[in-house]
Design a protein around this motif. Structure first.
Motif, short mmCIF file in Angstrom:
data_model
loop_
_atom_site.label_atom_id
_atom_site.label_comp_id
_atom_site.label_asym_id
_atom_site.label_seq_id
_atom_site.Cartn_x
_atom_site.Cartn_y
_atom_site.Cartn_z
N GLU A 11 -65.67 -6.19 -58.04
CA GLU A 11 -65.17 -6.06 -56.67
C GLU A 11 -64.86 -4.60 -56.34
O GLU A 11 -65.08 -4.14 -55.23
CB GLU A 11 -63.92 -6.93 -56.46
N TRP A 12 -64.33 -3.86 -57.32
CA TRP A 12 -64.03 -2.43 -57.13
C TRP A 12 -65.32 -1.65 -56.87
O TRP A 12 -65.38 -0.83 -55.96
CB TRP A 12 -63.31 -1.88 -58.36
N ASP A 13 -66.35 -1.95 -57.65
CA ASP A 13 -67.63 -1.28 -57.46
C ASP A 13 -68.21 -1.58 -56.08
O ASP A 13 -68.75 -0.70 -55.42
CB ASP A 13 -68.63 -1.69 -58.54
N GLU A 14 -68.08 -2.83 -55.61
CA GLU A 14 -68.54 -3.19 -54.27
C GLU A 14 -67.76 -2.43 -53.20
O GLU A 14 -68.32 -1.97 -52.21
CB GLU A 14 -68.41 -4.70 -54.05
N TYR A 15 -66.46 -2.32 -53.41
CA TYR A 15 -65.58 -1.59 -52.49
C TYR A 15 -66.01 -0.12 -52.39
O TYR A 15 -66.13 0.43 -51.30
CB TYR A 15 -64.14 -1.72 -52.99
N LEU A 16 -66.26 0.51 -53.54
CA LEU A 16 -66.70 1.90 -53.55
C LEU A 16 -68.09 2.05 -52.92
O LEU A 16 -68.34 3.01 -52.19
CB LEU A 16 -66.70 2.46 -54.98
N ALA A 17 -68.98 1.13 -53.20
CA ALA A 17 -70.34 1.19 -52.64
C ALA A 17 -70.30 1.10 -51.12
O ALA A 17 -71.05 1.79 -50.42
CB ALA A 17 -71.20 0.07 -53.22
N GLU A 18 -69.41 0.26 -50.58
CA GLU A 18 -69.27 0.15 -49.13
C GLU A 18 -68.80 1.47 -48.54
O GLU A 18 -69.33 1.94 -47.53
CB GLU A 18 -68.27 -0.96 -48.78
N GLY A 19 -67.83 2.11 -49.17
CA GLY A 19 -67.35 3.41 -48.72
C GLY A 19 -68.44 4.47 -48.81
O GLY A 19 -68.63 5.28 -47.89
N ASN A 20 -69.18 4.45 -49.90
CA ASN A 20 -70.27 5.41 -50.10
C ASN A 20 -71.34 5.25 -49.02
O ASN A 20 -71.87 6.23 -48.50
CB ASN A 20 -70.88 5.23 -51.49
N LYS A 22 -71.00 4.40 -46.01
CA LYS A 22 -70.53 4.88 -44.71
C LYS A 22 -70.42 6.40 -44.64
O LYS A 22 -70.28 6.95 -43.55
CB LYS A 22 -69.16 4.27 -44.40
N GLN A 23 -70.47 7.07 -45.77
CA GLN A 23 -70.32 8.52 -45.78
C GLN A 23 -71.61 9.21 -45.37
O GLN A 23 -72.70 8.67 -45.52
CB GLN A 23 -69.87 9.01 -47.17
#
Length: 171
Positions: A11-20, A22-23
């Protein structure tokens, strides 16, 4: 209120991937300033552009700028050198169909007479390469590249790398 996932989980990796996702993604150009023993500047004539340019080119996906410069020099000029550091990095605003970009110019140093005399295009992307007196070289470059190259020459003289925005000293 949504809780943030726990680090180290899927879930953490998915959270980071979503942020990435959008950058911002930046295009990156990596050019090199070479001189001959007379202080003339090396320019190349791309087949896909009207004007002359500095040797180098665009980085590939996730390729470091310095590695891109080395790759482009090998591909286009058959040249393998040790770069002597960064002269400038220029943030280039969106223009035409292009998003913004980071353009690096590295110091390639002074090429020996033998290397200078043996340079020639190694692939279809270049039709010529030639050394020009600095002022003449600048006059042959398109305005955006001319401003950046002029700043790189100043950085070389002052032994101080420069941060630029659209070829001008950053604020």
């Amino acid at each position: 209120m949504t809780t943030r996932p726990k680090p180290g989980t899927a879930e953490w990796d998915e959270y980071l991937a979503e942020g990435n996702a959008k950058q911002a993604r930046k295009r990156v150009a990596a050019d090199v300033l070479f001189r001959d023993e007379s202080g003339r500047v090396l320019l190349v004539k791309p087949t896909y552009k009207e004007a002359w340019d500095l040797p180098g080119g665009m980085a590939e996906t996730n390729e470091p700028p310095q590695a891109a410069a080395h790759r482009e020099l090998r591909e286009e000029l058959g040249l393998t050198v040790r770069l002597r550091g960064l002269l400038c990095v220029d943030w280039v605003a969106p223009h035409g169909p292009w998003d913004d970009q980071l353009a690096f110019i590295f110091d390639g140093g002074t090429l020996t007479p033998d290397v200078s005399a043996s340079l020639h295009p190694q692939d279809h992307e270049l039709s010529a390469c030639e050394f020009f007196a600095p002022e003449k070289a600048l006059s042959l470059l398109p305005p955006r590249t001319r401003r950046r190259a002029a700043q790189a020459l100043r950085a070389l003289d002052e032994q101080q790398p420069r941060y630029l925005e659209n070829g001008q000293s950053g604020h």
